[in-house]
Design a protein around this motif. Structure first.
Motif, PDB file in Angstrom:
ATOM      1  N   VAL A 111       1.649  -1.855  -0.679  1.00  0.00           N
ATOM      2  CA  VAL A 111       2.085  -2.910  -1.578  1.00  0.00           C
ATOM      3  C   VAL A 111       1.715  -4.302  -1.053  1.00  0.00           C
ATOM      4  N   GLU A 112       0.981  -4.928  -1.787  1.00  0.00           N
ATOM      5  CA  GLU A 112       0.470  -6.163  -1.385  1.00  0.00           C
ATOM      6  C   GLU A 112       1.448  -7.453  -2.256  1.00  0.00           C
ATOM      7  N   LEU A 113       1.990  -8.425  -1.349  1.00  0.00           N
ATOM      8  CA  LEU A 113       2.668  -9.253  -2.102  1.00  0.00           C
ATOM      9  C   LEU A 113       2.673 -10.625  -1.585  1.00  0.00           C
ATOM     10  N   ARG A 114       2.993 -11.726  -2.151  1.00  0.00           N
ATOM     11  CA  ARG A 114       3.408 -13.024  -1.706  1.00  0.00           C
ATOM     12  C   ARG A 114       4.692 -13.378  -1.711  1.00  0.00           C
ATOM     13  N   TRP A 115       5.322 -14.160  -0.562  1.00  0.00           N
ATOM     14  CA  TRP A 115       6.686 -14.795  -0.527  1.00  0.00           C
ATOM     15  C   TRP A 115       6.715 -16.125  -1.246  1.00  0.00           C
ATOM     16  N   THR A 116       6.883 -16.359  -2.520  1.00  0.00           N
ATOM     17  CA  THR A 116       7.041 -17.660  -3.247  1.00  0.00           C
ATOM     18  C   THR A 116       8.392 -18.165  -2.971  1.00  0.00           C
ATOM     19  N   LYS A 117       8.413 -19.214  -3.781  1.00  0.00           N
ATOM     20  CA  LYS A 117       9.818 -19.985  -3.909  1.00  0.00           C
ATOM     21  C   LYS A 117      10.847 -19.115  -4.337  1.00  0.00           C
ATOM     22  N   GLN A 118      10.366 -18.378  -5.290  1.00  0.00           N
ATOM     23  CA  GLN A 118      11.371 -17.356  -6.046  1.00  0.00           C
ATOM     24  C   GLN A 118      11.623 -16.069  -5.378  1.00  0.00           C
ATOM     25  N   GLY A 119      10.957 -15.808  -4.208  1.00  0.00           N
ATOM     26  CA  GLY A 119      11.030 -14.623  -3.293  1.00  0.00           C
ATOM     27  C   GLY A 119       9.985 -13.823  -3.549  1.00  0.00           C
ATOM     28  N   ALA A 171      11.342  -4.877   1.131  1.00  0.00           N
ATOM     29  CA  ALA A 171      11.423  -3.298   1.070  1.00  0.00           C
ATOM     30  C   ALA A 171      12.028  -2.980  -0.252  1.00  0.00           C
ATOM     31  N   GLU A 172      13.007  -3.481  -0.673  1.00  0.00           N
ATOM     32  CA  GLU A 172      13.668  -3.163  -2.065  1.00  0.00           C
ATOM     33  C   GLU A 172      12.681  -3.486  -3.250  1.00  0.00           C
ATOM     34  N   VAL A 173      11.937  -4.319  -3.166  1.00  0.00           N
ATOM     35  CA  VAL A 173      11.104  -4.711  -4.315  1.00  0.00           C
ATOM     36  C   VAL A 173       9.962  -3.619  -4.299  1.00  0.00           C
ATOM     37  N   CYS A 174       9.674  -3.163  -2.997  1.00  0.00           N
ATOM     38  CA  CYS A 174       8.459  -2.055  -2.944  1.00  0.00           C
ATOM     39  C   CYS A 174       9.139  -0.919  -3.321  1.00  0.00           C
ATOM     40  N   LEU A 175      10.278  -0.368  -3.026  1.00  0.00           N
ATOM     41  CA  LEU A 175      10.818   0.863  -3.504  1.00  0.00           C
ATOM     42  C   LEU A 175      10.883   0.969  -5.071  1.00  0.00           C
ATOM     43  N   ARG A 176      11.193  -0.330  -5.561  1.00  0.00           N
ATOM     44  CA  ARG A 176      11.221  -0.209  -7.244  1.00  0.00           C
ATOM     45  C   ARG A 176       9.799  -0.272  -7.780  1.00  0.00           C
ATOM     46  N   CYS A 177       8.957  -0.723  -7.009  1.00  0.00           N
ATOM     47  CA  CYS A 177       7.511  -0.557  -7.546  1.00  0.00           C
ATOM     48  C   CYS A 177       7.250   1.109  -7.905  1.00  0.00           C
ATOM     49  N   LEU A 178       7.662   1.933  -6.557  1.00  0.00           N
ATOM     50  CA  LEU A 178       7.455   3.381  -6.459  1.00  0.00           C
ATOM     51  C   LEU A 178       7.956   4.099  -7.628  1.00  0.00           C
ATOM     52  N   GLY A 179       9.153   3.516  -7.923  1.00  0.00           N
ATOM     53  CA  GLY A 179       9.914   4.310  -9.138  1.00  0.00           C
ATOM     54  C   GLY A 179       9.240   3.748 -10.450  1.00  0.00           C
ATOM     55  N   GLY A 180       8.754   2.506 -10.641  1.00  0.00           N
ATOM     56  CA  GLY A 180       8.128   2.156 -11.954  1.00  0.00           C
ATOM     57  C   GLY A 180       6.640   2.881 -12.170  1.00  0.00           C
ATOM     58  N   LEU A 181       6.123   3.215 -11.090  1.00  0.00           N
ATOM     59  CA  LEU A 181       4.819   3.835 -11.079  1.00  0.00           C
ATOM     60  C   LEU A 181       4.705   5.195 -10.985  1.00  0.00           C
ATOM     61  N   SER A 182       6.100   5.962 -10.622  1.00  0.00           N
ATOM     62  CA  SER A 182       6.126   7.220 -10.636  1.00  0.00           C
ATOM     63  C   SER A 182       5.277   7.850  -9.313  1.00  0.00           C
TER      64      SER A 182
END
Length: 405
Positions: free
Chosen positions: A263-271, A244-255
């Motif tokens: 938001v589509e994402l993958r959960w990798t070894k790095q998160g 959720a935190e990463v997704c909200l950061r996306c909204l800010g970055g994209l205005s």
């Protein structure tokens, strides 16, 4: 008093029917503006008013909406997909109606520009390069290291997206994207991306609120044709919060921050690693899954926002809903398909949808157009949902005769 109308720009095989069905429940008369209304079978089936107009011509759309405003009270303008969502924003600005910011939408819909903005905002994304020709694609792949993902800079529904595991696959898909075979007619700009490995998640957002997270599994590579999708995903609190935190950061970055987003994402070894941000509602069957699980009708709530009314995202129930996609195993002519009525009668089945009829040519493309239907089940737990779903899917069968050589 003039009748209130909802203008829908173009349509969609997937979410389109849901919009024209939801509008009358809000006492709205849906009107679809399309360059070719006949391409949407559901318009005639639902008796929906449709007007032919060049939807790539903003002035023509303004003239048509102005003409309609003499007869109707235009309460809102929206659309079911993203190719025309920026145009929707421009029309809303012209007619002083609630709507998305067209500049933000246009930047987000260019996948290269989106990557740049997300990187500037510190959002974790795959390493990527932009390529305009075969030599640049090969050079970028060498820099990033095989395997890589090749995709056009515009498009949706995994169209033109492929995992290239060796140089032969890289050359083949590059030729496909640059050779005019890509149906969306995108410009010859290709994203070459690092392959992010890990479970796939689709995050549904309304405004600045994360409504929920779905988990999905795709079929075997090199394509990414989803086979099953579950809402809500089974996650720990920590994983849910980090996503959720990463997704909200996306909204800010994209205005972004108005209306529905995905938001589509993958959960990798790095998160969490963000694959893509879609500045509109996710396509079928995500809205149906959310409604079957939480009792929230995302289509209706989006329309409410578009007409300036307050939406209600409060959960009415707490189920787990899963969709199983029906994907053919070969190309050919569909001889018959059946069992859908029996499947729909299974207790716990929320919906059974078939997109095809007998004698339909089946030509797999490696994207969502390969689906010939889906089945949705809902129950209080994931385990119960899976049992119900399998019971229903087992009742559906079809036969395909391969094309003669």
């Amino acid at each position: 008093m003039a009748r209130r109308a909802l203008i829908l720009l173009e349509g969609s095989r997937y979410n389109g029917p849901l919009y024209v069905q939801a509008a009358p429940r809000l006492d709205l008369h849906p009107i679809t503006l399309s360059a070719d209304p006949a391409q949407y079978d559901y318009l005639a089936a639902e008796g929906i008013e449709a007007i032919r107009v060049d939807t790539n011509n903003l002035d023509a759309l303004i003239r048509e909406c102005s003409r309609l405003s003499a007869t109707f009270d235009i309460a809102g303008i929206t659309c079911a997909g993203d190719p025309f969502y920026a145009t929707v924003g421009k029309l809303c600005q012209y007619f002083d109606l609630p709507g998305p910011d067209p500049i933000s939408i246009e930047r987000c819909c260019d996948k290269f520009t989106q990557r740049q903005l997300l990187a500037e905002a510190g959002v974790p994304i795959p390493a990527y390069r932009l390529a305009a020709g075969a030599a640049e694609v090969e050079s970028a792949a060498a820099e990033l290291g095989l395997p890589v993902i090749l995709k056009p800079t515009v498009g949706a529904g995994s169209r033109g997206v492929r995992l290239c595991r060796d140089l032969d696959e890289l050359a083949e898909h590059t030729s496909y994207l640059l050779g005019g075979q890509h149906i969306l007619g995108s410009p010859p700009r290709i994203l070459v991306e690092e392959f992010a490995r890990g479970p796939y998640y689709s995050v549904e957002i309304m405004g600045n609120e994360v409504l929920g997270i779905a988990a999905a599994d795709s079929g075997p590579p090199p394509h990414f044709v989803f086979r099953e999708c579950t809402f809500p995903a089974v996650l720990t609190d920590d994983v849910h919060e980090r996503i959720a935190e990463v997704c909200l950061r996306c909204l800010g970055g994209l205005s972004l921050g108005w209306g529905p987003m995905n938001v589509e994402l993958r959960w990798t070894k790095q998160g969490p690693v963000v694959i893509e941000v879609n500045p509109r509602l996710a396509g079928t069957p995500i809205p149906q899954l959310v409604q079957a699980a939480d009792g929230v009708d995302l289509i209706t709530e989006h329309i409410k926002l578009a007409i300036g009314e307050k939406w209600d995202l409060g959960k009415k129930q707490s189920n787990t809903a899963t969709a199983r996609f029906l994907v053919p195993e070969r190309d050919g002519t569909l001889d018959w398909i059946g069992g859908d009525s029996r499947a729909a009668a299974v207790p716990g089945i929320a919906e059974v949808k078939l997109y095809v009829e007998p004698k339909t040519p089946i030509v797999r493309k490696g994207d969502l157009r390969d689906w010939i239907g889906y089945v949705i089940a809902a129950a209080p737990s994931f385990a119960e949902t899976e049992v119900i779903l399998q019971r229903a899917v087992d009742l559906i069968d079809w036969s395909i005769t391969p094309f003669s050589t």
